[in-house]
Enzyme design. Structure first.
Site, PDB file in Angstrom:
ATOM      1  CB  SER A 164      -1.004   0.047   1.378  1.00 53.63           C
ATOM      2  OG  SER A 164      -0.281   0.484   2.196  1.00 53.63           O
ATOM      3  CE  LYS A 165      -1.990   6.262  -3.207  1.00 54.53           C
ATOM      4  NZ  LYS A 165      -3.148   6.726  -2.973  1.00 54.53           N
TER       5      LYS A 165
END
Ligand code: GLU
Length: 465
Positions: free
Chosen positions: A237-238
């Protein structure tokens, strides 16, 4: 039968690494089976779906050569198909209208939770033969017992107990179709034979198979791919990685490197590490994909990109580097020997942005010295700078060999260890301690530039005093 695969992104964010890997495996599987690869934009979530994301996804894929064999379709333009399918299911007696209110459903959930049961719709409207009202949803009559078994190309036989599945909603009360219905109807209408998608969809599969069965569609082939994980072993994920494909291109990772890296996320072939798209089409086997999550390791990507950059012809390398030089405002053309400079520096960093940044001192004036390098080596090096400058100024030939020779002599003359002699000159020339061998570095400049930079370093030192 011709294999037809599809990538079905929801355009709720830019193209991310996990998505590209799914698209790539679908593409490669279709191509190696001489089949078709399609794209379907799953944009029924009107609030979260954005045209800009759709564009980003389609452009990102075509940039790396993942091009569908037919124009992409959009779910938002196919509502009639879904309405017809819902009607067909209802008419065949496989669905029913349910008008349970939110309060009733909440109550049901609470009671189930209190009894330690999994919360699910209990089917209380199933046999009531209710008419459609403004508040009713259409639910699928899911078999209540028995097992649903399907074969997954990655995971083998997968079994779900029907008692674990409730009567899922096909149409919401406003008449809009749900994700599962659209997905199944589209796979059928697009002639899809093989669904390759992330493992996060595994639990959707039995539900979707029940819808297919209700519609009398043929069974599909499935492959659920392991999740892509960050280095912290959590889902990518970011928060734990750069996830957008474009961000990697912006740093100068090659499209072929991204493909290579992504193919290795969950699949391997002996100890072979370097793959281009064509290699994948011949070597990839979906059955060899692992079940365990696949960790995305940025240092591995650097290693792969290094290989792909090194394999480019010089001209190709330069053409790909130029946009990065331009973005840094570097006028490489002003240097007649720009090819020589670029060639000397081409493997200085594992991506093109890094190489371009390392070229700043060669294609523009030096504006500062790296603090650490300066404190360690430049301060107090006046005598070395002057001595080497004198030696260089009496050279008859200006080339790497003659410069190397002069440097050796200077070192003997001053009896200094190599770093004490080389680093001050290197810092004077490039601002830091990083550069190719010093003879080569100096040869990339002409004597006038060398004098100017050594003089500037001497001035910097005297200004400090
Ligand atoms: N639209 C789904 C997603 O973006 C994919 C569904 C599928 O591949 O069946 O995760």
């Amino acid at each position: 039968m011709t294999k037809v695969t599809r990538f079905a992104p929801s355009p709720t964010g830019p193209l991310h690494i996990g998505g590209v890997r799914t698209a790539l495996f679908n593409y490669v599987y279709a191509k190696q089976n001489k089949g078709k690869f399609l794209i379907r934009v799953e944009d029924t979530d009107a609030e979260r779906s954005k045209e800009e994301f759709e564009e980003n996804i389609l452009k990102g894929l075509s940039n790396i050569g993942i091009i569908p064999d037919e124009p992409p379709v959009r779910q938002s333009e196919r509502s009639e198909l879904y309405a017809l399918a819902a009607e067909q299911i209802f008419e065949s007696g496989n669905a029913y209208w349910c008008d349970c209110s939110k309060e009733t459903l909440d109550e049901m959930r609470k009671e189930q939770e209190a009894a330690g049961k999994k919360p699910m719709y209990d089917g209380r409207s199933r046999n009531l033969g209710l008419e459609r009202t403004n508040n009713s949803v259409l639910r699928l009559k899911t078999p209540q017992d028995g097992e649903l078994v399907f074969h997954d190309l990655v995971r083998g036989e997968v079994i779900f107990q029907n008692s674990e599945l409730d009567d899922l909603i096909l149409l919401r009360s406003d008449g809009s179709p749900t994700y599962h219905l659209c997905n199944v109807v589209d796979d059928f209408n697009q002639g899809v034979t093989t669904v390759i998608r992330g493992e996060d969809h595994l639990s959707n599969t039995p539900r979707q198979i029940h819808i297919q069965n209700a519609l009398g569609y043929d069974a599909l082939e499935y492959a659920h791919l392991p999740m892509v994980l960050g280095q912290d072993k959590k889902r990518l994920s970011k928060r734990n990685a750069v996830t957008s494909l474009q961000d990697y291109f912006d740093q100068g990772y090659l499209d072929s490197s991204m493909i290579n890296m992504l193919a290795r996320l969950g699949w391997s072939k002996g100890d072979k590490e370097i793959f281009y798209l064509d290699d994948l089409i011949s070597d990839f086997r979906i059955q060899e994909v692992q079940k365990a999550g696949a960790i995305f390791d940025p240092s591995k990507l650097d290693w792969i990109n290094n290989h792909h950059l090194a394999a480019l012809s010089f001209d190709d390398f330069k053409n790909r580097l130029i946009p990065f030089l331009d973005s840094l405002g570097l006028d490489y053309m002003q240097k007649k020997n720009n090819n020589e400079i670029i060639a000397a520096m081409r493997s200085s960093k594992p991506n093109l942005l890094g190489v371009a940044q390392d070229l700043i001192p060669y294609f523009s004036e030096l504006s500062s010295y790296d603090d650490k390098a300066s404190n360690k080596f430049l301060i107090g090096s006046e005598a070395v700078l002057e001595y080497v400058q004198r030696k260089l100024n009496v050279l008859e030939d200006w080339n790497e060999d003659s410069i190397d020779k002069a440097l050796k002599e200077a070192q003997t003359g001053l009896s200094l260890p190599t770093p004490k002699l080389n680093q001050p000159i290197r810092i004077a020339m490039t601002g830091s301690t990083q550069s190719p061998s010093l003879g080569l570095t100096l040869s990339l400049f002409n004597l006038e530039e060398v004098n100017n930079r050594i003089n500037a370093a001497l001035k910097y030192l005297s200004d400090r005093n």
